[in-house]
Scaffold this active site. Sequence first.
Site, PDB file in Angstrom:
ATOM      1  N   VAL A  85       0.738  -1.190  -0.085  1.00 55.49           N
ATOM      2  CA  VAL A  85      -0.106   0.155  -0.050  1.00 55.49           C
ATOM      3  C   VAL A  85       0.922   1.200   0.286  1.00 55.49           C
ATOM      4  O   VAL A  85       2.145   1.329   0.517  1.00 55.49           O
ATOM      5  CB  VAL A  85      -0.767  -0.039   1.086  1.00 55.49           C
ATOM      6  CG1 VAL A  85      -2.119  -0.807   1.068  1.00 55.49           C
ATOM      7  CG2 VAL A  85      -0.217  -0.304   2.678  1.00 55.49           C
ATOM      8  N   SER A  87       4.166   5.270  -6.572  1.00 53.22           N
ATOM      9  CA  SER A  87       3.656   6.134  -7.450  1.00 53.22           C
ATOM     10  C   SER A  87       4.047   7.729  -7.135  1.00 53.22           C
ATOM     11  O   SER A  87       3.987   8.484  -8.034  1.00 53.22           O
ATOM     12  CB  SER A  87       2.319   5.995  -7.925  1.00 53.22           C
ATOM     13  OG  SER A  87       1.636   4.980  -7.618  1.00 53.22           O
ATOM     14  N   HIS A 128       8.991   1.641 -11.277  1.00 54.29           N
ATOM     15  CA  HIS A 128       7.744   1.884 -11.421  1.00 54.29           C
ATOM     16  C   HIS A 128       6.965   1.496 -12.412  1.00 54.29           C
ATOM     17  O   HIS A 128       7.151   1.756 -13.512  1.00 54.29           O
ATOM     18  CB  HIS A 128       7.479   3.353 -11.330  1.00 54.29           C
ATOM     19  CG  HIS A 128       6.166   3.824 -11.224  1.00 54.29           C
ATOM     20  ND1 HIS A 128       5.501   5.063 -11.564  1.00 54.29           N
ATOM     21  CD2 HIS A 128       4.864   3.430 -10.671  1.00 54.29           C
ATOM     22  CE1 HIS A 128       4.328   5.276 -11.486  1.00 54.29           C
ATOM     23  NE2 HIS A 128       3.767   4.284 -10.954  1.00 54.29           N
ATOM     24  N   ASN A 157      -0.046   0.280 -14.462  1.00 57.67           N
ATOM     25  CA  ASN A 157      -1.519  -0.813 -14.522  1.00 57.67           C
ATOM     26  C   ASN A 157      -2.108  -0.309 -15.897  1.00 57.67           C
ATOM     27  O   ASN A 157      -2.467   0.464 -16.137  1.00 57.67           O
ATOM     28  CB  ASN A 157      -2.167  -0.188 -13.480  1.00 57.67           C
ATOM     29  CG  ASN A 157      -3.405  -1.039 -13.004  1.00 57.67           C
ATOM     30  OD1 ASN A 157      -3.213  -2.007 -13.200  1.00 57.67           O
ATOM     31  ND2 ASN A 157      -4.316  -0.629 -12.112  1.00 57.67           N
ATOM     32  N   GLU A 209       9.106   3.257 -15.198  1.00 60.75           N
ATOM     33  CA  GLU A 209      10.200   4.158 -15.015  1.00 60.75           C
ATOM     34  C   GLU A 209      11.165   3.774 -13.760  1.00 60.75           C
ATOM     35  O   GLU A 209      10.645   3.140 -12.618  1.00 60.75           O
ATOM     36  CB  GLU A 209       9.301   5.381 -14.029  1.00 60.75           C
ATOM     37  CG  GLU A 209       8.244   5.992 -15.104  1.00 60.75           C
ATOM     38  CD  GLU A 209       7.269   6.979 -14.480  1.00 60.75           C
ATOM     39  OE1 GLU A 209       7.111   8.169 -15.158  1.00 60.75           O
ATOM     40  OE2 GLU A 209       7.148   7.146 -13.352  1.00 60.75           O
ATOM     41  N   ASN A 241       3.159  10.620 -14.341  1.00 62.61           N
ATOM     42  CA  ASN A 241       2.129  11.188 -13.391  1.00 62.61           C
ATOM     43  C   ASN A 241       2.449  12.671 -13.315  1.00 62.61           C
ATOM     44  O   ASN A 241       1.342  13.349 -13.278  1.00 62.61           O
ATOM     45  CB  ASN A 241       2.106  10.536 -12.177  1.00 62.61           C
ATOM     46  CG  ASN A 241       1.545   9.146 -12.132  1.00 62.61           C
ATOM     47  OD1 ASN A 241       0.827   8.919 -13.002  1.00 62.61           O
ATOM     48  ND2 ASN A 241       2.063   8.029 -11.116  1.00 62.61           N
TER      49      ASN A 241
HETATM   50  P1  NAD Z   1      -3.295  -3.084  -3.478  1.00 63.83           P
HETATM   51  O1  NAD Z   1      -3.913  -2.230  -2.381  1.00 63.83           O
HETATM   52  O2  NAD Z   1      -3.886  -3.623  -4.608  1.00 63.83           O
HETATM   53  O3  NAD Z   1      -2.208  -3.989  -3.006  1.00 63.83           O
HETATM   54  C1  NAD Z   1      -1.509  -3.648  -1.940  1.00 63.83           C
HETATM   55  C2  NAD Z   1      -0.887  -5.055  -1.015  1.00 63.83           C
HETATM   56  O4  NAD Z   1      -0.234  -4.736   0.015  1.00 63.83           O
HETATM   57  C3  NAD Z   1      -2.516  -5.892  -0.622  1.00 63.83           C
HETATM   58  O5  NAD Z   1      -2.517  -7.014  -0.704  1.00 63.83           O
HETATM   59  C4  NAD Z   1      -1.918  -5.645   0.955  1.00 63.83           C
HETATM   60  O6  NAD Z   1      -2.270  -6.966   1.674  1.00 63.83           O
HETATM   61  C5  NAD Z   1      -0.112  -5.761   1.072  1.00 63.83           C
HETATM   62  N1  NAD Z   1       0.227  -5.395   2.026  1.00 63.83           N
HETATM   63  C6  NAD Z   1      -0.122  -4.158   2.883  1.00 63.83           C
HETATM   64  N2  NAD Z   1       0.685  -4.108   4.063  1.00 63.83           N
HETATM   65  C7  NAD Z   1       1.873  -5.010   3.940  1.00 63.83           C
HETATM   66  C8  NAD Z   1       2.797  -5.727   4.524  1.00 63.83           C
HETATM   67  N3  NAD Z   1       3.029  -4.775   5.665  1.00 63.83           N
HETATM   68  N4  NAD Z   1       3.341  -6.546   4.115  1.00 63.83           N
HETATM   69  C9  NAD Z   1       3.197  -7.246   3.153  1.00 63.83           C
HETATM   70  N5  NAD Z   1       2.251  -6.997   2.334  1.00 63.83           N
HETATM   71  C10 NAD Z   1       1.307  -5.816   2.780  1.00 63.83           C
HETATM   72  O7  NAD Z   1      -2.341  -1.817  -3.972  1.00 63.83           O
HETATM   73  P2  NAD Z   1      -1.598  -1.729  -5.567  1.00 63.83           P
HETATM   74  O8  NAD Z   1      -2.601  -0.916  -6.522  1.00 63.83           O
HETATM   75  O9  NAD Z   1      -1.047  -2.912  -6.058  1.00 63.83           O
HETATM   76  O10 NAD Z   1      -0.508  -0.671  -5.220  1.00 63.83           O
HETATM   77  C11 NAD Z   1       0.781  -1.218  -4.713  1.00 63.83           C
HETATM   78  C12 NAD Z   1       1.746  -0.033  -4.851  1.00 63.83           C
HETATM   79  O11 NAD Z   1       1.877   0.106  -6.309  1.00 63.83           O
HETATM   80  C13 NAD Z   1       1.662   1.199  -4.302  1.00 63.83           C
HETATM   81  O12 NAD Z   1       2.731   2.033  -3.791  1.00 63.83           O
HETATM   82  C14 NAD Z   1       0.910   2.022  -5.359  1.00 63.83           C
HETATM   83  O13 NAD Z   1       1.362   3.426  -5.375  1.00 63.83           O
HETATM   84  C15 NAD Z   1       1.819   1.570  -6.274  1.00 63.83           C
HETATM   85  N6  NAD Z   1       1.107   1.803  -7.863  1.00 63.83           N
HETATM   86  C16 NAD Z   1      -0.059   1.561  -8.119  1.00 63.83           C
HETATM   87  C17 NAD Z   1      -0.642   1.568  -9.579  1.00 63.83           C
HETATM   88  C18 NAD Z   1      -2.014   1.199  -9.600  1.00 63.83           C
HETATM   89  O14 NAD Z   1      -2.813   1.813 -10.296  1.00 63.83           O
HETATM   90  N7  NAD Z   1      -2.751   0.479  -8.802  1.00 63.83           N
HETATM   91  C19 NAD Z   1       0.217   2.057 -10.335  1.00 63.83           C
HETATM   92  C20 NAD Z   1       1.510   2.243 -10.100  1.00 63.83           C
HETATM   93  C21 NAD Z   1       1.950   1.904  -8.707  1.00 63.83           C
END
Ligand code: NAD
Length: 711
Positions: free
Chosen positions: A404, A432, A453, A456, A465, A503
């Site tokens: 997260v 991000s 980076h 999605n 990136e 972004n």
């Molecule tokens: P998500 O909520 O789908 O997944 C996050 C996962 O992390 C969850 O499964 C959660 O259980 C796990 N988690 C939380 N705390 C944890 C811990 N202490 N140890 C292990 N696992 C833990 O989120 P996401 O959309 O996959 O985003 C993840 C990262 O990617 C973020 O940093 C986000 O900014 C970045 N990101 C997201 C996108 C997007 O479009 N969703 C795009 C690029 C980057």
Amino acid sequence: MTAETLSLSMAEPDIAVLTFDTPNKSANVLSNSVLDELAVHLDALEKRTDLAGLIFRSAKSGIFIAGADLREFVQSLGAPEDQVVAMCRRGQLLFGRLSKAPFVTVAAINGICVGGGAELASWCDRRLFSNNPKAEFGFPEVKLGLFPGWGGTARAPRIAGLSNAVEMVTGGESISAEAAYKMGWASDVVADDQLLSAAIRLVRAEQATKEYLKDRERWSGPIEITETELGFLGATASAVIRQQTKGQYPAPDAALETMLESAMLDSDAACELEATRMAKLFGSPVNAALLNVFFLTDRNKKDTGVDGEQIATQSINSVTVVGAGIMGSGIAAANVKRGIAVVLTDAAHEALTKGGRNVLEEASFDRTLKGPSAERMLELAPLLNLTTSPDEVAASDLVIEAVVENEKVKHSIYAQIEPKLGPDAILASNTSTIPITKLAAGLKHPDRFCGIHFFNPVRRMKLVEVIRGEKTSDQTIATAVAYAKGIGKIPIVMNDGPGFLVNRLLFPYMHEAIELLADGAEIKAIERASKAFGMPMGPIELYDLVGIDTAVYAGQTMFEAFPDRVVSSPLLPAMVAAKRLGKKTGRGFYAYDNKKGRPEPDPSLAEVLGPHVREQRNFTPDELTMRLFLPMFLEATRVLEDGIVRDSRDIDLGLIFGLGFPPFKGGLMFWADTLGAATIVEMLKPFESLGNRMAPTKLLLEMAASGAKFY
Ligand code: NAD
């Protein structure tokens, strides 16, 4: 003197072999000088009376001929039409000699055979493929805004049938050796090391049966097809093309028209028509833009990510992905698919099982099945190890954290993981928004930490990136770049900064869409302007897809970073308060009540939107386009001023592959160059009242004064 590409040898006393081997290049390309060489060889060979056959082969493993020399193309972009016609006629007439030679001609294709290479092979009497997994055959010219001009549109329908030819030439996708055999292109597919002996046998067989002479006769005449069949084929193909190109890419339509019109002509007349039609596309703005995209990706392939001396990169054979959510599972799948062993960890059991399933389904996705292949899934399953314990990271060469978006959570994970890492292992974050240098604080080895980076959905988005924190080492960056390329991505290296690259540039554009709404523009008009420019989706629909809560969060980050130009809009928080978070909640700017999840106008939006509309006025399409894209462009000039990227080309590559910026515009900076800096300064003047976000930057003003260009 230039080194030679073609060498002549004798496979048997009466069978000549011309071998392609472009010196100092990994691929064989057909440059002007190679065509000259071919002409000289043919002059001599045609005079001989003792030859039964001529075989073309390549000395490069996995590559027959990769096409024409595109660098020469670029130099001729401004050539007048008659010169382009002459260029086409020259190739057609030269290759055409292969279909009239006093011996059997065979292309022994050992790998990639595309573009001009496929045309040369098409003019041969016979084509024989090796079963090399790299072997492919196709006419990708439409991807450069062109179509085959050395006889491809005349030969393809005559050899493989009009319908197959239309699909191949207008779609630009290559086919496998097996598919080429089924379509009638290839006489056979044989083992790589048997290719030459099979080609010799083929020459002998053709000399015995004289079948090739019948085909020469048949392929030189019109195609056997009725007017009704022609009309039906034209209508269906044109509908498919319209759906794919949205009228923004002229080449597939032009190719279709040329092939339909020339179907009833003999091959020579078909070639003449091809040359005159091709000359209309050559050098067009779309052709120039798409060639630019080709060179951007080509440049990226050679870029190590680090300037100066070449750095030995570490090999990445095993990866841990922390966080099995949307991004974590996508990243894990991209690795597994390429045969890299992955440990996937998550704090939550449920997330881990769901994520694990997603990884295997995605990694084994089969395009023809339109779903996962069970066989492939079984093959890949041993590469994936699911665990809730982060202890397993010890054996990984690279750890990518994708939990997260919370700085504290990320820090605590690093504190747990870093001591367990091997001495050379690299730690990376998929964040991000959080600055990489901030995340590196507290690490013992910030030199081995960077941002990687992904976008999605990871399966579809090619851009990655690679973000350099203040203390990230060159070795870490070069390794991250090589790794990303290894899993089929396009990595761009950048310095740390709010929103990194994509972004940061997306934000002003999205934000302007909200300001336009507040200024009274209609959603429909904004979306139309964006799509007419070539974006795959309008900015308002994109808000709904990203999630309006996420957009508010990103907006805060940008507002804090750039208060001089980011105005914070109350509309988005109002949408969040009204629980209209976008597609995920069934309502955002649009409603998603239908089964297919398609956006539909929602009258209830007026309640939330109404109080935030300052005035009601009409905008011209041009005004909307400029309001949307000039802020993005201005921010790009600030990105250059801030030294975020090393070259303006990276901006174009990033936007095309990370955002779907229209390739037919060649990239944002390429587009800006077509306007010119001085013109852009003028275009900004009517928007002066909007403040800093529409003010020309120092770089732009300097460029306007000096007449400089980004390219
Ligand atoms: P998500 O909520 O789908 O997944 C996050 C996962 O992390 C969850 O499964 C959660 O259980 C796990 N988690 C939380 N705390 C944890 C811990 N202490 N140890 C292990 N696992 C833990 O989120 P996401 O959309 O996959 O985003 C993840 C990262 O990617 C973020 O940093 C986000 O900014 C970045 N990101 C997201 C996108 C997007 O479009 N969703 C795009 C690029 C980057």
